[in-house]
Design a protein around this motif. Structure first.
Motif, mmCIF file in Angstrom:
data_model
loop_
_atom_site.group_PDB
_atom_site.id
_atom_site.type_symbol
_atom_site.label_atom_id
_atom_site.label_comp_id
_atom_site.label_asym_id
_atom_site.label_seq_id
_atom_site.Cartn_x
_atom_site.Cartn_y
_atom_site.Cartn_z
ATOM 1 N N UNK A 128 0.819 -1.181 0.016
ATOM 2 C CA UNK A 128 0.008 -0.053 -0.097
ATOM 3 C C UNK A 128 0.904 1.277 -0.033
ATOM 4 N N UNK A 129 1.994 1.416 0.932
ATOM 5 C CA UNK A 129 2.560 2.297 0.805
ATOM 6 C C UNK A 129 3.629 2.862 -0.334
ATOM 7 N N UNK A 130 3.977 1.637 -0.881
ATOM 8 C CA UNK A 130 4.623 1.845 -2.310
ATOM 9 C C UNK A 130 3.940 2.248 -3.207
ATOM 10 N N UNK A 131 2.581 1.798 -3.190
ATOM 11 C CA UNK A 131 1.583 2.276 -4.324
ATOM 12 C C UNK A 131 1.368 3.799 -4.057
ATOM 13 N N UNK A 132 1.386 4.270 -2.944
ATOM 14 C CA UNK A 132 0.862 5.607 -2.488
ATOM 15 C C UNK A 132 1.909 6.521 -2.545
ATOM 16 N N UNK A 133 3.249 6.081 -2.571
ATOM 17 C CA UNK A 133 4.476 6.818 -2.731
ATOM 18 C C UNK A 133 4.392 7.190 -4.452
ATOM 19 N N UNK A 134 4.123 6.165 -5.048
ATOM 20 C CA UNK A 134 4.309 6.270 -6.587
ATOM 21 C C UNK A 134 3.249 7.381 -7.018
ATOM 22 N N UNK A 135 2.027 7.039 -6.519
ATOM 23 C CA UNK A 135 0.845 8.090 -6.829
ATOM 24 C C UNK A 135 1.030 9.382 -6.424
ATOM 25 N N UNK A 136 1.918 9.459 -5.371
ATOM 26 C CA UNK A 136 2.157 11.038 -5.094
ATOM 27 C C UNK A 136 3.151 11.687 -5.747
ATOM 28 N N UNK A 137 4.018 10.669 -6.464
ATOM 29 C CA UNK A 137 5.045 11.341 -7.191
ATOM 30 C C UNK A 137 4.348 11.685 -8.573
ATOM 31 N N UNK A 138 3.451 10.697 -9.006
ATOM 32 C CA UNK A 138 2.883 11.165 -10.182
ATOM 33 C C UNK A 138 2.026 12.345 -10.314
ATOM 34 N N UNK A 139 1.207 12.322 -9.143
ATOM 35 C CA UNK A 139 0.538 13.673 -9.044
ATOM 36 C C UNK A 139 1.204 15.037 -8.789
ATOM 37 N N UNK A 140 2.456 14.842 -8.304
ATOM 38 C CA UNK A 140 3.368 16.092 -8.433
ATOM 39 C C UNK A 140 4.416 16.318 -9.492
ATOM 40 N N UNK A 141 4.230 15.439 -10.520
ATOM 41 C CA UNK A 141 4.726 15.800 -11.955
ATOM 42 C C UNK A 141 4.203 17.018 -12.632
ATOM 43 N N UNK A 142 4.858 17.619 -13.221
ATOM 44 C CA UNK A 142 4.384 18.780 -14.179
ATOM 45 C C UNK A 142 3.699 18.199 -15.344
ATOM 46 N N UNK A 143 2.615 18.794 -15.423
ATOM 47 C CA UNK A 143 1.671 18.270 -16.510
ATOM 48 C C UNK A 143 0.585 17.279 -16.080
ATOM 49 N N UNK A 144 -0.377 17.089 -17.052
ATOM 50 C CA UNK A 144 -1.440 16.262 -16.594
ATOM 51 C C UNK A 144 -0.733 14.731 -16.425
#
Length: 353
Positions: free
Chosen positions: A156-172
C-alpha cells in the motif's frame, strides 16, 4: 521462543551471545549497559524497523566495521528449530538483509515465524501524541493475528508513494497509470482496514470478558480508515486534485487512528492520569498476548523495557502473575530487586557485569 541470540557489532555490543529460557528473561544492569539495545535487537526479528524506528546505519556499533548482525534460534518445544538472521553490511549500510535457515528472505516473512510486541518508555505518551504512533501500535498487534498484514502495508505504501510522485509531476498525469496505482492502493488498503478492524473487535471482546483489576479495561475503536476497495478507489479518484495540491494523499487507511477510552470512567485515555495511561496500555498488551496465544497456539514474545520501575509493588506483582506461563517475556531494569516477585522461574542476565 528464542533459545539463542547472537549480536555482532550491534549498538554497544561487539559480540554477545545469550541463551534465554522459556518464561521471563530479566536483563539488569546500569544505565548505558546496553539492556534496551538487546531488546531492540530482538524487535528486529519481526517485520519493520524495530522499536526505535531508526536508520539501519545507526544500529551499527561505533568503531565497528560498519555493518551489524542479529541472529537467533527459535524453538517451539518440538523437534524443529528455525535460525533467523538479519542485519546490514558495510557496503550497503541501509539495506536490510534477512535470512531464514540460511536462505535469503524478505522482512515480511519473519511474521510467519514469530510475533513480537513491545512497550517502551517512549510509548508512555502514546495516547496524547499524534495518531501515527497509535496506528503503528495497532499494526503491531494486528500483525500478530494476521501475518500477511505487513505485506499489505508495504505494498500500500509503495503504491501511495508512486501515486504522490505522479501527481506531483508537471503536466497532466498518465490516467491509466494513476488508475492502476489507485487500484493497487485500494486492494491493499482495504485488506489493511479489514485486518485492523478484526483485531480491534477481537480485543474489545477479550477485554469485555475480563474483571476490573489493577489494569483498567479499555474500550477501543478504529476511527477513519477506508472501508472496502471500491469505496477507497472512489475516494482516491475524487481526491486527485486535492492530493496534488497538498503533495500527499489525504485519505485512506494511513490516516486511521485508534481511539482508546478508560471504560470504568468513560474517559478518553488522553485525559487519564499518567499512571492510568500506563496501566491501560499494559492491559491492552496483556489481553492481546492472551488473545494471540488462544487463537494461534503461539504466544507472542513480549519486550517490556523498564516497565517494572514505573509500577508500585502491587501492580508489579499483578503484572508478573498475569504474565507467568504466557510465553517468553523480556524485561529490563536497573535493579534486580524489582523482579524479586517473579521467583526462580526466570533467566536472569546481568548486562555489562
Amino acid at each position: 521462543m528464542l533459545t539463542r541470540l547472537v549480536l555482532t557489532d550491534f549498538r554497544n555490543h561487539a559480540d554477545l551471545t545469550l541463551s534465554p529460557g522459556a518464561g521471563f528473561v530479566v536483563l539488569t544492569g546500569a544505565n548505558g549497559a546496553g539492556k534496551t539495545n538487546i531488546l531492540e535487537a530482538v524487535s528486529l526479528l519481526a517485520p519493520g524497523r524495530g522499536f526505535r524506528r531508526v536508520a539501519l546505519s545507526d544500529m551499527a556499533r561505533q568503531g565497528g566495521a560498519g555493518g551489524f548482525g542479529v541472529a537467533a534460534t527459535l524453538e517451539d518445544g518440538g523437534d524443529a528449530a528455525v535460525d533467523i538472521a538479519t542485519g546490514a553490511v558495510a557496503t550497503a549500510p541501509e539495506r536490510r538483509v534477512v535470512r531464514v535457515n540460511g536462505a535469503a528472505a524478505t522482512g515480511n516473512v519473519l511474521a510467519e515465524w514469530l510475533s513480537i510486541v513491545w512497550l517502551t518508555p517512549a510509548m508512555d505518551r502514546l495516547f496524547v501524541e499524534p495518531a501515527g504512533g497509535r496506528r503503528r501500535f495497532l499494526d503491531r498487534l494486528t500483525l500478530a493475528l494476521s501475518p500477511g498484514h505487513g505485506l499489505h502495508a508495504t505494498r500500500y505504501e509503495a503504491a501511495m508513494r508512486a501515486r504522490n510522485r505522479l501527481l506531483a509531476d508537471d503536466g497532466p498525469p498518465d490516467d491509466a497509470w494513476l488508475t492502476a496505482l489507485e487500484a493497487r492502493m485500494a486492494e491493499h488498503g482495504a485488506a489493511l482496514d479489514a485486518a485492523r478492524r478484526d483485531a480491534v473487535a477481537l480485543l474489545v471482546d477479550r477485554l469485555a470478558g475480563e474483571d476490573d483489576g489493577v489494569f483498567p479495561r479499555a474500550d477501543l475503536t478504529l476511527e477513519g480508515g477506508s472501508g472496502d476497495a471500491a469505496t477507497l478507489v472512489d475516494i482516491l479518484r475524487q481526491g486527485r486534485s486535492r492530493d496534488a495540491a497538498a503533495g500527499r494523499t489525504l485519505a485512506g487507511p494511513h490516516r486511521a487512528d485508534l481511539s482508546v477510552v478508560h471504560r470504568a470512567k468513560g474517559q478518553p485515555a488522553a485525559l487519564a492520569s499518567t499512571g492510568e495511561q500506563k496501566a491501560l496500555l499494559l492491559g491492552i498488551v496483556l489481553a492481546h498476548a492472551e488473545l494471540v496465544a488462544a487463537r494461534t497456539g503461539r504466544a507472542p514474545i513480549l519486550l517490556l523495557d523498564e516497565v517494572a520501575a514505573h509500577l508500585d509493588p502491587g501492580r508489579r506483582a499483578a503484572l508478573f502473575d498475569r504474565l507467568a506461563g504466557h510465553g517468553q517475556v523480556w524485561m529490563t531494569g536497573t535493579e534486580a530487586t524489582l523482579f524479586d516477585q517473579i521467583g526462580r522461574d526466570a533467566t536472569r542476565i546481568v548486562v555489562g557485569g
